[in-house]
Each structure stands twice: as C-alpha cells, then as structure tokens.
Design a protein around this motif. Structure first.
Motif, short mmCIF file in Angstrom:
data_model
loop_
_atom_site.label_atom_id
_atom_site.label_comp_id
_atom_site.label_asym_id
_atom_site.label_seq_id
_atom_site.Cartn_x
_atom_site.Cartn_y
_atom_site.Cartn_z
N ASP A 261 28.63 37.20 29.37
CA ASP A 261 27.39 37.36 28.85
C ASP A 261 27.60 35.25 28.54
O ASP A 261 28.27 34.89 29.34
CB ASP A 261 27.61 37.97 27.09
N ASP A 262 27.28 34.64 27.58
CA ASP A 262 27.37 33.44 27.12
C ASP A 262 28.76 32.95 27.09
O ASP A 262 29.10 31.43 27.74
CB ASP A 262 26.58 32.83 25.87
N ARG A 263 29.66 33.91 26.33
CA ARG A 263 30.97 33.53 26.40
C ARG A 263 31.73 33.48 27.24
O ARG A 263 32.69 33.33 27.68
CB ARG A 263 31.61 34.32 25.77
N GLY A 264 31.74 34.27 28.65
CA GLY A 264 32.29 34.69 29.96
C GLY A 264 32.41 36.55 30.65
O GLY A 264 30.70 36.75 30.62
N PHE A 265 32.96 37.08 30.36
CA PHE A 265 33.29 38.23 30.73
C PHE A 265 34.45 38.76 29.90
O PHE A 265 35.40 38.43 29.85
CB PHE A 265 33.59 38.32 32.21
N PHE A 266 34.05 39.61 30.01
CA PHE A 266 35.06 41.20 30.01
C PHE A 266 35.09 41.52 30.78
O PHE A 266 34.42 42.24 30.92
CB PHE A 266 34.44 42.00 28.26
N SER A 267 36.67 42.52 31.13
CA SER A 267 36.56 43.37 32.19
C SER A 267 37.56 44.27 31.62
O SER A 267 39.11 43.55 31.57
CB SER A 267 36.54 42.23 33.21
N ARG A 268 37.34 45.64 32.57
CA ARG A 268 38.55 46.43 32.21
C ARG A 268 39.52 46.06 34.32
O ARG A 268 38.80 46.56 34.90
CB ARG A 268 38.16 47.81 32.16
N THR A 269 40.89 46.11 33.67
CA THR A 269 41.26 45.52 35.22
C THR A 269 42.34 46.86 35.67
O THR A 269 42.75 46.75 36.32
CB THR A 269 42.07 43.79 35.00
N PHE A 270 42.46 47.91 34.92
CA PHE A 270 42.86 49.22 35.18
C PHE A 270 42.54 49.71 33.96
O PHE A 270 42.54 50.36 32.76
CB PHE A 270 44.40 49.21 34.98
N ASP A 271 41.96 51.47 34.51
CA ASP A 271 41.87 52.71 34.19
C ASP A 271 42.79 53.92 34.27
O ASP A 271 42.89 53.88 36.02
CB ASP A 271 40.52 53.01 34.80
N ALA A 272 43.34 54.61 33.93
CA ALA A 272 44.55 55.84 34.27
C ALA A 272 43.71 56.19 35.26
O ALA A 272 44.49 57.21 35.67
CB ALA A 272 45.30 55.70 32.53
N ASP A 273 42.32 56.97 34.12
CA ASP A 273 41.89 58.17 34.52
C ASP A 273 41.46 57.73 35.88
O ASP A 273 40.61 58.55 36.74
CB ASP A 273 40.76 58.54 34.15
N VAL A 274 40.81 56.41 36.07
CA VAL A 274 40.33 56.15 38.05
C VAL A 274 41.38 56.49 38.94
O VAL A 274 40.93 56.64 39.58
CB VAL A 274 39.31 54.75 37.61
N ALA A 275 42.59 56.08 38.30
CA ALA A 275 44.50 55.74 39.61
C ALA A 275 44.29 57.67 39.76
O ALA A 275 44.60 57.48 40.75
CB ALA A 275 45.17 55.65 37.98
N LYS A 276 44.07 57.99 38.16
CA LYS A 276 44.51 59.74 38.92
C LYS A 276 43.52 60.38 39.66
O LYS A 276 43.78 61.14 40.53
CB LYS A 276 44.23 60.57 37.32
N SER A 277 41.85 60.13 39.64
CA SER A 277 41.12 60.35 40.37
C SER A 277 41.44 60.37 41.65
O SER A 277 40.99 60.71 42.42
CB SER A 277 39.87 60.17 40.20
N VAL A 278 42.66 59.01 42.44
CA VAL A 278 42.96 58.76 44.10
C VAL A 278 44.21 59.57 44.35
O VAL A 278 44.12 58.83 45.34
CB VAL A 278 42.22 57.65 44.56
N GLY A 279 44.67 60.08 43.39
CA GLY A 279 45.73 60.41 43.19
C GLY A 279 47.49 59.49 42.78
O GLY A 279 48.51 59.62 43.33
N ILE A 280 47.13 58.10 42.35
CA ILE A 280 48.24 57.48 41.67
C ILE A 280 48.53 58.15 40.45
O ILE A 280 46.92 57.89 39.65
CB ILE A 280 47.23 56.42 41.54
N ASP A 281 49.62 58.13 40.27
CA ASP A 281 50.05 58.43 38.90
C ASP A 281 49.77 57.21 37.78
O ASP A 281 51.04 56.22 38.54
CB ASP A 281 51.32 58.44 39.16
N PRO A 282 49.39 56.96 36.96
CA PRO A 282 49.43 55.91 36.43
C PRO A 282 50.98 55.08 35.38
O PRO A 282 51.49 54.37 35.09
CB PRO A 282 48.49 55.65 35.25
#
Length: 182
Positions: A22-43
């Motif tokens: 947005d006009d301020r810049g951005f906000f971003s999730r940089t890590f998601d434990a559930d997404v990591a788990k979905s590919v076999g990575i233990d967060p």
C-alpha cells in the motif's frame, strides 16, 4: 505463501510470500510453519537466526558444514543478491547440480537449502541484508569453504568481486572440499 520445489536440488524449496503493498510500503509473512510442514520441513528444528550485511560486489561463499551439515532458510531482507546453491551430497540424485536465485527485499522469497549443500551469494545492490534461519548451532570446526571461482563450479558471478574475506580467498577447490567431507 507457497513452497515451490527446486527440481535441480533435491529437497530444496523456494518459499514465495505474497507481500501486501500500500502507500506505506509493504507487509509480508517471511515464514509460515504450516507451509514448511506441508513440504516436510520441521519448523521447530531451526536453532539459530543470523543476518549479514554486504555492500555491492561483496562475495560470501561458497560455504558448507562437514559432519551432519546444516540446513538453512536464506532470505534477502533488504537489497538484492545473486544466490547460489550447489548440491554436494554424494548420495543425492542431484549431486553436483547448481541452482542460482536472485533474492531481494522486494519479493522476500526464501530458499530452503538442505544439509550438505554449499551456499554463497554476491550483493547486487549498494547494501544487501541476508537473513539465515539455521537448524544447528554454529561450530567453526565444521566450517568448509570452497573457492568461489573454482572452475568445476563455474559460477557466473555477475560482478567482479569487490571484497572477499581472507577465509574465502584461501578456500580450497571443490575436489578438496569433497575429500574433506568423506
């Protein structure tokens, strides 16, 4: 956020977030434990977070750890880097394969690098901050460095190296690193 397998490096993933701008810049999730788990990575396996700051042309690498190695999640949080991963796991179906990524603070993409792979990068922007999430505490006795200009690696670094550490300048060849890891 989604995880995309990197076919040239078995077990490597590119994590692609969706920055909200947005006009301020951005906000971003940089890590998601559930997404990591979905590919076999233990967060929960990550034990340490680190950050490095480099100036344009600085080259760091190629680095890996002996013994059990270390898996890491690498992200350029500010600026842009030319990031390289080389699979040095003798039993891997992608042994000796190389993959190149352009990581940037704009995309906030992260690369998951499996244990046993070498990693290095070169800063492309005036300043580049690289964040690392690592699965083991650092043990300097396990550090292995490979010459960034080793002809067997044939990495097409985009800029002449502006600065390389003394350790990296003295690094041995890929053949020596593979022998050390046995």
């Amino acid at each position: 956020m989604k995880a995309v397998a990197v076919p040239s490096i078995a077990g490597a993933y590119l994590f692609q977030p969706t920055p909200h701008r947005d006009d301020r810049g951005f906000f971003s999730r940089t890590f998601d434990a559930d997404v990591a788990k979905s590919v076999g990575i233990d967060p929960a396996a990550f034990a340490q977070d680190s950050v490095s700051r480099s100036h344009r042309g600085v080259l760091r690498g190629m680095h890996l750890r002996s013994g059990a190695g270390e898996a890491k999640l690498v992200r350029c949080s500010f600026g842009e880097v030319f990031d390289v991963v080389v699979d040095l796991r003798p039993g891997s179906p992608t042994f000796r394969n190389r993959e190149i990524f352009r990581l940037s603070g704009e995309t906030q993409e992260s690369v998951y690098i499996p244990a046993g792979c070498a990693h290095g990068f070169q800063a492309l922007s005036e300043v580049a901050d690289v964040s690392y999430r690592i699965d083991r505490a650092h043990d300097p006795d396990e550090d292995v460095a490979i010459a960034h200009d080793d002809p067997e690696l044939a990495i097409p670094w985009p800029l002449p190296p502006a600065l390389v550490s003394a350790r990296d300048s003295a690094a041995g060849s890929l053949a020596e690193a593979l022998e050390t890891r046995r």
